[in-house]
Design a protein around this motif. Structure first.
Motif, PDB file in Angstrom:
ATOM      1  N   THR A  29       0.836  -1.208   0.000  1.00  0.00           N
ATOM      2  CA  THR A  29       0.000   0.000   0.000  1.00  0.00           C
ATOM      3  C   THR A  29       0.863   1.247   0.000  1.00  0.00           C
ATOM      4  N   GLN A  30       2.007   1.213   0.701  1.00  0.00           N
ATOM      5  CA  GLN A  30       2.935   2.347   0.683  1.00  0.00           C
ATOM      6  C   GLN A  30       3.529   2.521  -0.714  1.00  0.00           C
ATOM      7  N   LYS A  31       3.880   1.409  -1.373  1.00  0.00           N
ATOM      8  CA  LYS A  31       4.411   1.488  -2.732  1.00  0.00           C
ATOM      9  C   LYS A  31       3.371   2.059  -3.697  1.00  0.00           C
ATOM     10  N   LEU A  32       2.121   1.660  -3.520  1.00  0.00           N
ATOM     11  CA  LEU A  32       1.047   2.186  -4.370  1.00  0.00           C
ATOM     12  C   LEU A  32       0.854   3.680  -4.140  1.00  0.00           C
ATOM     13  N   ALA A  33       0.886   4.111  -2.899  1.00  0.00           N
ATOM     14  CA  ALA A  33       0.745   5.534  -2.584  1.00  0.00           C
ATOM     15  C   ALA A  33       1.901   6.335  -3.180  1.00  0.00           C
ATOM     16  N   ASN A  34       3.126   5.806  -3.087  1.00  0.00           N
ATOM     17  CA  ASN A  34       4.286   6.487  -3.682  1.00  0.00           C
ATOM     18  C   ASN A  34       4.171   6.556  -5.202  1.00  0.00           C
ATOM     19  N   LEU A  35       3.655   5.495  -5.812  1.00  0.00           N
ATOM     20  CA  LEU A  35       3.475   5.479  -7.261  1.00  0.00           C
ATOM     21  C   LEU A  35       2.475   6.553  -7.695  1.00  0.00           C
ATOM     22  N   VAL A  36       1.362   6.663  -6.967  1.00  0.00           N
ATOM     23  CA  VAL A  36       0.347   7.671  -7.299  1.00  0.00           C
ATOM     24  C   VAL A  36       0.928   9.075  -7.142  1.00  0.00           C
ATOM     25  N   LYS A  37       1.692   9.315  -6.081  1.00  0.00           N
ATOM     26  CA  LYS A  37       2.317  10.626  -5.879  1.00  0.00           C
ATOM     27  C   LYS A  37       3.300  10.942  -7.002  1.00  0.00           C
ATOM     28  N   GLU A  38       4.084   9.956  -7.413  1.00  0.00           N
ATOM     29  CA  GLU A  38       5.066  10.155  -8.481  1.00  0.00           C
ATOM     30  C   GLU A  38       4.382  10.461  -9.813  1.00  0.00           C
ATOM     31  N   VAL A  39       3.306   9.754 -10.098  1.00  0.00           N
ATOM     32  CA  VAL A  39       2.566  10.004 -11.346  1.00  0.00           C
ATOM     33  C   VAL A  39       1.968  11.405 -11.333  1.00  0.00           C
ATOM     34  N   ARG A  40       1.413  11.832 -10.207  1.00  0.00           N
ATOM     35  CA  ARG A  40       0.870  13.196 -10.103  1.00  0.00           C
ATOM     36  C   ARG A  40       1.965  14.235 -10.265  1.00  0.00           C
ATOM     37  N   ARG A  41       3.138  13.985  -9.670  1.00  0.00           N
ATOM     38  CA  ARG A  41       4.254  14.928  -9.792  1.00  0.00           C
ATOM     39  C   ARG A  41       4.729  15.019 -11.242  1.00  0.00           C
ATOM     40  N   MET A  42       4.808  13.863 -11.908  1.00  0.00           N
ATOM     41  CA  MET A  42       5.229  13.866 -13.307  1.00  0.00           C
ATOM     42  C   MET A  42       4.219  14.593 -14.186  1.00  0.00           C
ATOM     43  N   ALA A  43       2.925  14.397 -13.931  1.00  0.00           N
ATOM     44  CA  ALA A  43       1.894  15.068 -14.732  1.00  0.00           C
ATOM     45  C   ALA A  43       1.948  16.582 -14.543  1.00  0.00           C
ATOM     46  N   SER A  44       2.121  17.025 -13.306  1.00  0.00           N
ATOM     47  CA  SER A  44       2.199  18.475 -13.080  1.00  0.00           C
ATOM     48  C   SER A  44       3.489  19.039 -13.668  1.00  0.00           C
ATOM     49  N   GLY A  45       4.576  18.278 -13.619  1.00  0.00           N
ATOM     50  CA  GLY A  45       5.830  18.714 -14.233  1.00  0.00           C
ATOM     51  C   GLY A  45       5.708  18.822 -15.743  1.00  0.00           C
ATOM     52  N   ALA A  46       5.028  17.867 -16.360  1.00  0.00           N
ATOM     53  CA  ALA A  46       4.819  17.914 -17.804  1.00  0.00           C
ATOM     54  C   ALA A  46       3.949  19.110 -18.176  1.00  0.00           C
ATOM     55  N   ARG A  47       2.939  19.379 -17.386  1.00  0.00           N
ATOM     56  CA  ARG A  47       2.068  20.526 -17.641  1.00  0.00           C
ATOM     57  C   ARG A  47       2.866  21.828 -17.555  1.00  0.00           C
ATOM     58  N   GLU A  48       3.706  21.942 -16.553  1.00  0.00           N
ATOM     59  CA  GLU A  48       4.529  23.150 -16.403  1.00  0.00           C
ATOM     60  C   GLU A  48       5.527  23.283 -17.548  1.00  0.00           C
ATOM     61  N   GLN A  49       6.118  22.174 -17.968  1.00  0.00           N
ATOM     62  CA  GLN A  49       7.081  22.219 -19.067  1.00  0.00           C
ATOM     63  C   GLN A  49       6.397  22.643 -20.360  1.00  0.00           C
ATOM     64  N   ILE A  50       5.217  22.108 -20.630  1.00  0.00           N
ATOM     65  CA  ILE A  50       4.470  22.500 -21.830  1.00  0.00           C
ATOM     66  C   ILE A  50       4.097  23.969 -21.745  1.00  0.00           C
ATOM     67  N   LYS A  51       3.691  24.409 -20.572  1.00  0.00           N
ATOM     68  CA  LYS A  51       3.322  25.812 -20.400  1.00  0.00           C
ATOM     69  C   LYS A  51       4.508  26.721 -20.666  1.00  0.00           C
ATOM     70  N   GLU A  52       5.712  26.333 -20.211  1.00  0.00           N
ATOM     71  CA  GLU A  52       6.912  27.141 -20.447  1.00  0.00           C
ATOM     72  C   GLU A  52       7.304  27.138 -21.921  1.00  0.00           C
ATOM     73  N   GLU A  53       7.241  25.986 -22.575  1.00  0.00           N
ATOM     74  CA  GLU A  53       7.693  25.891 -23.956  1.00  0.00           C
ATOM     75  C   GLU A  53       6.705  26.505 -24.934  1.00  0.00           C
ATOM     76  N   VAL A  54       5.428  26.275 -24.714  1.00  0.00           N
ATOM     77  CA  VAL A  54       4.423  26.785 -25.634  1.00  0.00           C
ATOM     78  C   VAL A  54       4.098  28.240 -25.330  1.00  0.00           C
ATOM     79  N   GLY A  55       4.109  28.586 -24.080  1.00  0.00           N
ATOM     80  CA  GLY A  55       3.838  29.960 -23.699  1.00  0.00           C
ATOM     81  C   GLY A  55       2.372  30.263 -23.468  1.00  0.00           C
ATOM     82  N   ILE A  56       1.526  29.258 -23.472  1.00  0.00           N
ATOM     83  CA  ILE A  56       0.107  29.477 -23.198  1.00  0.00           C
ATOM     84  C   ILE A  56      -0.325  28.539 -22.085  1.00  0.00           C
ATOM     85  N   ASP A  57      -1.418  28.905 -21.457  1.00  0.00           N
ATOM     86  CA  ASP A  57      -1.964  28.038 -20.423  1.00  0.00           C
ATOM     87  C   ASP A  57      -2.867  27.008 -21.093  1.00  0.00           C
TER      88      ASP A  57
END
Length: 136
Positions: A29-57
Motif C-alpha cells: 500500500t505504501q508502494k502504491l501511494a508512492n506510485l500515485v504521488k510520483e505520477v501526479r508529480r510527473m503530470a504536473s511537471g509535464a504541464r509546467e514544461q508544456i506551459k513554459e515551452e508553448v507559452g500558453i496556459d
C-alpha cells in the motif's frame, strides 16, 4: 475506472489481499501511494514544461477549435472555390502600387491565353514503340 464496476473492484481487492497477505500489505500500500504521488508529480511537471515551452496556459486553449470531426471537406472545398481571391487596392494605397498591380494583372492575362501548340509525334505504321528495359 478501466471498465471495472464496484463489485468487480471489491472482488479484485479481496483477491489482492489474499495473494499479498497481511504481512506484506502495508508495504504494497505504501508502494502504491508512492506510485500515485510520483505520477501526479510527473503530470504536473509535464504541464509546467508544456506551459513554459508553448507559452500558453493549457486550460485557456479552445480544444473544440482543433477537433478534426468539425471539418467537412465538402464545405471547405466549396468555400475555397467560391472565395474571391482578388482584393481591391484601397484608396489610401500609393499610386505606384496600384499601377504595378494593374500592370501585373494585365501582363498575366495574355500569358494564360497564349499557350504553345501541342506537338504529337506518331510512328509510321508497323513500327514498334520504343521500350526501355531498365525503366519500371
Amino acid at each position: 475506472m478501466f471498465g471495472i464496476n464496484g463489485p468487480e473492484f471489491f472482488l479484485l481487492l479481496i483477491i489482492g489481499i489474499l495473494v499479498i497477505g497481511p504481512q506484506r500489505l502495508p508495504e504494497y500500500t505504501q508502494k502504491l501511494a508512492n506510485l500515485v504521488k510520483e505520477v501526479r508529480r510527473m503530470a504536473s511537471g509535464a504541464r509546467e514544461q508544456i506551459k513554459e515551452e508553448v507559452g500558453i496556459d493549457i486550460d485557456d486553449v479552445d480544444w473544440k477549435k482543433y477537433d478534426p470531426r468539425q471539418y467537412d471537406p465538402r464545405r471547405i472545398i466549396k468555400e475555397a472555390l467560391l472565395d474571391d481571391d482578388t482584393k481591391p487596392v484601397s484608396s489610401g494605397a500609393p499610386a505606384a502600387v496600384a499601377a504595378v498591380s494593374g500592370a501585373a494583372a494585365a501582363a498575366a492575362a495574355p500569358a494564360v491565353t497564349s499557350r504553345p501548340a501541342r506537338v504529337v509525334q506518331t510512328l509510321p505504321p508497323g513500327t514498334a514503340a520504343p521500350f526501355d528495359t531498365e525503366a519500371t
